[in-house]
Design an enzyme around this catalytic site. Structure first.
Site, PDB file in Angstrom:
ATOM      1  N   SER A  76      -4.541 -35.111  28.768  1.00  0.00           N
ATOM      2  CA  SER A  76      -3.936 -34.318  27.694  1.00  0.00           C
ATOM      3  C   SER A  76      -4.459 -34.705  26.318  1.00  0.00           C
ATOM      4  CB  SER A  76      -2.411 -34.440  27.781  1.00  0.00           C
ATOM      5  OG  SER A  76      -1.787 -33.297  27.247  1.00  0.00           O
ATOM      6  N   LYS A  88      20.109 -23.172  14.154  1.00  0.00           N
ATOM      7  CA  LYS A  88      19.919 -24.463  13.495  1.00  0.00           C
ATOM      8  C   LYS A  88      20.097 -25.632  14.470  1.00  0.00           C
ATOM      9  CE  LYS A  88      19.134 -27.299  10.167  1.00  0.00           C
ATOM     10  NZ  LYS A  88      17.743 -27.466   9.700  1.00  0.00           N
TER      11      LYS A  88
END
Length: 342
Positions: free
Chosen positions: A155, A207
């Site tokens: 990765s 949020k």
């Protein structure tokens, strides 16, 4: 009593006194850690005892040509600011590596960089920042970069390796895992069983998205997916550029799976397979330089003693909770290969 016995008793007494002093200082640090100004003073004291991470670069050659070896080991992530206080520094030191490249750019005796990888990947931000710094090195100096994959280069490691002109791996290397992951957990069922309810006062409905206390909505999943897709496309472009492949060619092999070294050769991710000794000999032949330099990994005895004292202390409830949350997932986008069985 013999002279050797006397000397042994003296050494033992000195070590006993040092450990005692360290224990007192450590307890004082723990009891006053909430005070920022005192923490700053303590950090300065620790630096005076065993220095900063930049001391690892103090032996860089200044009078003879050399190839710089850059170790990319462990999880690629931000350097923990207070990791050196007790001598328990993380393996990967982002700040040191960034400074390392800056110094190499200015050092005319440096003739190239060898990236040595043993990493599962890591943070999107740190991987990209170091990649850009390596590309700056190539642009400003015109010097080559070689990559060598040891046990693991997955990765974010593949992301960084794309900065190299040539990439080689050990025959037992695990590589690939090209992709992005963002992890969080839905623990709302457990909370309900325990009678726990998280209360968030928010300015808008998204949020508090990603909280473990409630399921994620379809809209919130789409928001996170957009992050993952954008960083994934950037990853693919980086690999395509570094390996001289098309976007479609990279996407065909970039579904997150891992590859053996021989498979990586077949799909174009690396240039070949070499043992560590064969690779070093190859770089020396290509560069015409026999001198390899790598940052020092030596630790100061004071750091070791502080580390032993710190590790012997029982973890507080807060430390256990922080460690648990880090293991569960932070919601931060990662170029990371999830270990089997974790």
């Amino acid at each position: 009593m013999s002279k050797k016995q006397n000397n042994g008793l003296i050494v033992a007494a000195v070590i006993f006194v040092i450990v005692g002093i360290i224990s007192v200082i450590t307890n004082t640090i723990s009891s006053k850690s909430s005070k920022q100004s005192e923490a700053t003073d303590i950090n300065k004291m620790m630096e005076s005892l065993y220095g900063t991470s930049n001391q690892a670069l103090s032996g860089m050659p200044t009078t003879e040509d050399f190839i710089a070896v850059m170790p990319i080991e462990g999880t690629i992530q931000a350097t923990v600011a207070d990791s050196g206080m007790y001598g328990t520094t993380q393996t990967y030191n982002h700040d040191m590596l960034m400074e390392y490249v800056n110094l190499l750019i200015k050092n005319d005796h440096n003739k190239g960089i060898v990236l040595r990888f043993n990493t599962p990947g890591g943070s999107v931000y740190e991987a990209d920042e170091l990649y850009l710094k390596l590309m700056e090195y190539k642009e400003k100096t015109g010097r080559p970069i070689w990559a060598y994959m040891e046990s693991q280069c997955c990765s974010g490691g593949v992301y960084l390796a794309a900065a190299a002109d040539e990439q080689y791996a050990n025959r037992i290397t695990t590589t690939g895992s090209i992709g992005v992951i963002m992890s969080t957990y839905d623990m709302s069922g457990l909370y309900e069983k325990l009678g726990i309810k998280e209360v968030n006062i928010v300015s808008a409905k998204n949020k508090d998205m990603g909280t473990a206390a409630k399921p994620m909505s379809s809209e919130q999943k789409a928001i996170y997916q957009a992050f993952v897709d954008e960083y994934y496309n950037q990853f693919v472009e980086i690999v395509a550029k570094g390996r001289d492949m098309s976007i479609d060619e990279v996407k065909a092999i970039a579904d997150g799976r891992i590859y053996t070294a021989s498979q990586a050769v077949e799909n174009g991710l690396i240039d070949g397979i070499k043992s560590s000794e064969e690779f070093d000999a190859y770089v020396k032949e290509k560069s015409g330089v026999d001198n390899f330099y790598e940052p020092s990994k030596e630790t100061n005895p004071f750091a070791e003693l502080f580390g032993m004292v710190s590790q012997s202390k029982e973890k507080s409830e807060a430390e256990v909770l922080v460690e648990l949350m880090n293991n569960l997932g932070s919601g931060v986008p990662m170029y990371y290969a999830e270990p089997i069985g974790k």
